[in-house]
Enzyme design. Structure first.
Site, PDB file in Angstrom:
ATOM      1  N   SER A 128       0.833  -1.207   0.000  1.00  0.00           N
ATOM      2  CA  SER A 128       0.000   0.000   0.000  1.00  0.00           C
ATOM      3  C   SER A 128       0.872   1.263   0.000  1.00  0.00           C
ATOM      4  O   SER A 128       1.621   1.477  -0.957  1.00  0.00           O
ATOM      5  CB  SER A 128      -0.958  -0.072   1.197  1.00  0.00           C
ATOM      6  OG  SER A 128      -1.952   0.892   1.115  1.00  0.00           O
ATOM      7  N   ASP A 183     -10.365  -3.708  -5.114  1.00  0.00           N
ATOM      8  CA  ASP A 183      -9.742  -2.778  -4.160  1.00  0.00           C
ATOM      9  C   ASP A 183     -10.477  -1.431  -4.206  1.00  0.00           C
ATOM     10  O   ASP A 183     -10.486  -0.761  -5.245  1.00  0.00           O
ATOM     11  CB  ASP A 183      -8.262  -2.609  -4.551  1.00  0.00           C
ATOM     12  CG  ASP A 183      -7.458  -1.896  -3.472  1.00  0.00           C
ATOM     13  OD1 ASP A 183      -8.048  -1.067  -2.752  1.00  0.00           O
ATOM     14  OD2 ASP A 183      -6.254  -2.166  -3.372  1.00  0.00           O
ATOM     15  N   HIS A 198      -8.345  -4.524  -0.742  1.00  0.00           N
ATOM     16  CA  HIS A 198      -7.033  -3.951  -0.430  1.00  0.00           C
ATOM     17  C   HIS A 198      -6.195  -4.886   0.450  1.00  0.00           C
ATOM     18  O   HIS A 198      -4.971  -4.819   0.423  1.00  0.00           O
ATOM     19  CB  HIS A 198      -7.237  -2.597   0.264  1.00  0.00           C
ATOM     20  CG  HIS A 198      -6.042  -1.694   0.195  1.00  0.00           C
ATOM     21  ND1 HIS A 198      -5.524  -1.221  -0.989  1.00  0.00           N
ATOM     22  CD2 HIS A 198      -5.242  -1.186   1.169  1.00  0.00           C
ATOM     23  CE1 HIS A 198      -4.481  -0.457  -0.745  1.00  0.00           C
ATOM     24  NE2 HIS A 198      -4.275  -0.427   0.557  1.00  0.00           N
TER      25      HIS A 198
END
Ligand code: MLT
Length: 216
Positions: free
Chosen positions: A114, A164, A195
């Protein structure tokens, strides 16, 4: 194993270093997601590439107490000047850590999740020689490099989630395209998920490492 914090060089980031246990093994630069820390990805690194040197790093930005590698103005909207400054700081940190711990500068592979994946992409775009390659788990375009860097000989795995909510698929596709246009060897692994990482992501990374000859 060591933990350090400070203001410049290898002291610019809180980090943990685990030396390699396999001679000649690469170093994994482990970059956490928002709210994580230098220890988060150590178990993943140990599992992905047994015997590798592990450098777990904490981002220097605090978003209401949640560590990050650079500031953002809103979800998915980055403070680009801060991104460039923090990316340079991270690149300098890796150089200094290589000197301090004696690992080779040419075989550092970033593994980022991320926000950590986004700063890894930023590092590859702004300092093409900084990383041999990167595994970017749920990454998006950090900035549009212009001109494109020369990433010939560098390798990239993007592990993305089709569902996501933070990273639209088009963002991930654009990132892959930018890496391809820069000459990197790019693979994208999609999962039908959001995610969060899943065991399928980890398997995909391990299979990619085998295909690259980095893991048996
Ligand atoms: C970022 O802000 O870098 C990513 O978009 C997502 C996150 O870290 O929450």
């Amino acid at each position: 194993m060591s933990t350090n914090a400070g203001s410049s060089g290898a002291d610019s980031h809180v980090h943990r270093w685990e030396p390699p246990t396999r001679p000649g093994a690469p170093t994994l630069l482990l970059l956490h997601g928002t709210g994580g820390d230098e220890s988060d990805l150590l178990p993943l690194g140990r599992r992905m590439l047994p015997g590798a040197g592990l450098l777990g790093v904490r981002g220097n930005v605090s978003e209401h107490g949640a560590p990050r590698f650079f500031r953002r103005l809103a979800e998915g909207v980055f403070d680009v000047p801060d991104l460039h400054r923090r990316t340079a700081e991270l690149g300098d940190f890796v150089d200094a850590a290589a000197e301090r711990y004696g690992f080779g500068r040419d075989d550092v592979i970033a593994v980022g999740y991320s926000n950590g994946a986004n700063v890894a992409a930023s590092l590859m775009f702004s300092r093409p020689a900084a990383l041999a390659g990167a595994v970017m788990l749920r990454a998006m375009v950090p900035f549009e490099p212009d001109p494109l860097p020369n990433l010939a000989g560098r390798f990239v795995l993007l592990a993305e989630g089709r569902l996501d909510p933070i990273i639209p698929a088009a963002q991930a596709e654009r990132l892959a395209e930018l890496f391809r246009q820069s000459g990197a060897d790019v693979e994208v692994e999609w999962q039908e998920t959001g995610h969060q990482l899943t065991p399928k992501d980890i398997r995909a990374v391990e299979e990619w490492l085998v295909r690259r000859g980095l893991r048996s």
